[in-house]
Scaffold this active site. Structure first.
Site, PDB file in Angstrom:
ATOM      1  N   ASP A 109      -2.396  -2.415  10.252  1.00  0.00           N
ATOM      2  CA  ASP A 109      -2.885  -2.002   8.932  1.00  0.00           C
ATOM      3  C   ASP A 109      -2.386  -2.962   7.845  1.00  0.00           C
ATOM      4  O   ASP A 109      -1.209  -3.353   7.844  1.00  0.00           O
ATOM      5  CB  ASP A 109      -2.353  -0.581   8.678  1.00  0.00           C
ATOM      6  N   GLU A 152     -11.011  -5.467   3.403  1.00  0.00           N
ATOM      7  CA  GLU A 152     -11.059  -4.685   2.157  1.00  0.00           C
ATOM      8  C   GLU A 152     -11.716  -5.488   1.055  1.00  0.00           C
ATOM      9  O   GLU A 152     -11.423  -6.669   0.873  1.00  0.00           O
ATOM     10  CB  GLU A 152      -9.639  -4.285   1.741  1.00  0.00           C
ATOM     11  N   HIS A 174      -3.033   4.159  -3.295  1.00  0.00           N
ATOM     12  CA  HIS A 174      -2.024   4.369  -2.254  1.00  0.00           C
ATOM     13  C   HIS A 174      -0.813   5.156  -2.783  1.00  0.00           C
ATOM     14  O   HIS A 174      -0.481   5.072  -3.960  1.00  0.00           O
ATOM     15  CB  HIS A 174      -1.515   3.017  -1.733  1.00  0.00           C
ATOM     16  N   GLY A 183      -5.556   5.338   0.909  1.00  0.00           N
ATOM     17  CA  GLY A 183      -4.895   6.170  -0.100  1.00  0.00           C
ATOM     18  C   GLY A 183      -5.358   7.618  -0.024  1.00  0.00           C
ATOM     19  O   GLY A 183      -5.416   8.318  -1.037  1.00  0.00           O
ATOM     20  N   SER A 206      -3.907  10.239   1.000  1.00  0.00           N
ATOM     21  CA  SER A 206      -2.916  11.281   0.708  1.00  0.00           C
ATOM     22  C   SER A 206      -3.118  11.885  -0.667  1.00  0.00           C
ATOM     23  O   SER A 206      -2.693  13.020  -0.914  1.00  0.00           O
ATOM     24  CB  SER A 206      -1.495  10.698   0.791  1.00  0.00           C
ATOM     25  N   ASN A 235      -7.616   6.992   6.127  1.00  0.00           N
ATOM     26  CA  ASN A 235      -6.239   6.523   6.312  1.00  0.00           C
ATOM     27  C   ASN A 235      -5.249   7.398   5.548  1.00  0.00           C
ATOM     28  O   ASN A 235      -5.359   7.539   4.323  1.00  0.00           O
ATOM     29  CB  ASN A 235      -6.096   5.101   5.741  1.00  0.00           C
ATOM     30  N   THR A 273       1.260   8.688   3.335  1.00  0.00           N
ATOM     31  CA  THR A 273       2.251   9.364   2.488  1.00  0.00           C
ATOM     32  C   THR A 273       2.318  10.867   2.763  1.00  0.00           C
ATOM     33  O   THR A 273       3.408  11.457   2.769  1.00  0.00           O
ATOM     34  CB  THR A 273       1.892   9.105   1.009  1.00  0.00           C
TER      35      THR A 273
HETATM   36  O1  G3H Z   1      -3.533   2.103   4.848  1.00  0.00           O
HETATM   37  C1  G3H Z   1      -2.942   3.194   4.712  1.00  0.00           C
HETATM   38  C2  G3H Z   1      -3.398   4.183   3.771  1.00  0.00           C
HETATM   39  O2  G3H Z   1      -4.315   3.717   2.880  1.00  0.00           O
HETATM   40  C3  G3H Z   1      -2.492   5.300   3.436  1.00  0.00           C
HETATM   41  O3  G3H Z   1      -2.393   5.600   2.059  1.00  0.00           O
HETATM   42  O4  G3H Z   1      -0.121   6.586   1.909  1.00  0.00           O
HETATM   43  O5  G3H Z   1      -1.777   6.971   0.157  1.00  0.00           O
HETATM   44  O6  G3H Z   1      -2.082   8.017   2.371  1.00  0.00           O
HETATM   45  P1  G3H Z   1      -1.547   6.854   1.610  1.00  0.00           P
HETATM   46 ZN    ZN Z   2      -4.249   1.458   2.779  1.00  0.00          ZN
END
Ligand code: G3H
Ligand code: ZN
Length: 276
Positions: A82, A134, A176, A205, A207, A226, A229
């Site tokens: 990642d 991305e 994120h 992001g 979360s 994804n 967090t």
């Molecule tokens: O690539 C990982 C994610 O985008 C996780 O993001 O920590 O905000 O859930 P997050």
């Molecule tokens: Zn990410």
């Protein structure tokens, strides 16, 4: 069982469903995530970020452990690198047997992003490895909610054609590392991107997104979701509460085990939400 990312993400997209992709920082995350997937009876993606590699000093120990956890599982489990910005790290992941990598050139100009990403795609495809990239930087890696960035659908379609990427992370209002789940997802943009971009879309992001909005993001067209967090919040809360209740405990298995159980519960719950 270790399953190619292409297979898991491709099947989800074909069925109009979502698939959860969760970050592994230590082996307990990998164990908990596959336990959650087995309980939910759903496939899952285990992903190791370049930041996690930096924390450990190298990819190999955690990468091997994560692959071993995936192979031993009764669930379909993909292993993904990642947010890699280092091409040498991408090569290492390919050599170790990862099914996919995210090459993140989102901070570069459009032209430089296309050039760098296309080269990584050529190399990875030569080894049968699936590539996510991305376009339109999803902010917040510094912990600040930066919801302003947006991916333009026409540019995204052109980018996919020019680079040959297999999946695309897009900026649709998330950031994120949000600790609150109140991000505003631009669902209209998700629909336009899904109608225009010929490969699965990835929500980063996640979360910061509520359960209802995660479901809606998938029904609007996102495929890979994804989440990092949110799991760390569950892990840390369980460890904190275990240590508060048992101040004399020194056996790390006791409190890390409590964290691992909490993450498994949260993964099982989130997988049933993101499936759509
Ligand atoms: O690539 C990982 C994610 O985008 C996780 O993001 O920590 O905000 O859930 P997050
Ligand atoms: Zn990410």
């Amino acid at each position: 069982m270790l399953t190619p990312t292409a297979e898991i993400v491709g099947a989800a997209r074909a069925a109009g469903r979502g698939v959860g992709a969760f970050n592994v920082i230590q082996i307990e995350h990998a164990e908990a995530i596959v336990a959650g997937a087995e309980r939910a009876g759903l496939p899952v993606v285990l992903q190791i970020s370049e930041n996690a590699v930096r924390y450990h000093g190298s990819l190999e120990p955690l990468g091997h452990a994560t692959l071993a956890v995936a192979r031993a599982s009764s669930a379909h489990v993909a292993v993904h690198l990642d947010h890699a910005t280092d091409v040498l790290l991408v090569r290492q992941a390919v050599t170790l047997g990862f099914g996919s990598v995210m090459y993140d050139a989102s901070v570069l100009s459009y032209e430089d992003n296309v050039k760098a990403t296309a080269a990584v795609v050529r190399d990875c495809h030569d080894h049968g490895v699936y590539v996510e990239a991305e376009l339109g930087e999803v902010g917040g890696k510094d912990g600040v909610h930066a919801p302003g960035a947006r991916t333009d659908p026409a540019e995204a379609a052109e980018y996919v054609g020019a680079t040959g990427v297999d999946a695309l992370a897009v900026a649709v209002g998330t950031s994120h590392a949000m600790l609150t789940r109140d991000a505003t997802v631009d669902f209209g943009l998700v629909e336009r991107l899904a109608a225009t971009v010929p490969v699965p879309l990835v929500l980063h992001g996640s979360s910061g997104v509520s359960d209802d909005d995660l479901r809606r993001a998938v029904t609007s067209g996102m495929t890979k979701v994804n989440i990092a967090t949110q799991l760390n919040k569950s892990f840390t809360a369980a460890v904190r509460s275990y240590l508060d209740a048992n101040p004399s405990v020194v056996d790390t298995r006791k409190y890390l085990g409590a964290g691992r159980d909490a993450v498994a519960d949260e993964v099982a719950r989130l997988l049933t939400i993101v499936v759509g």
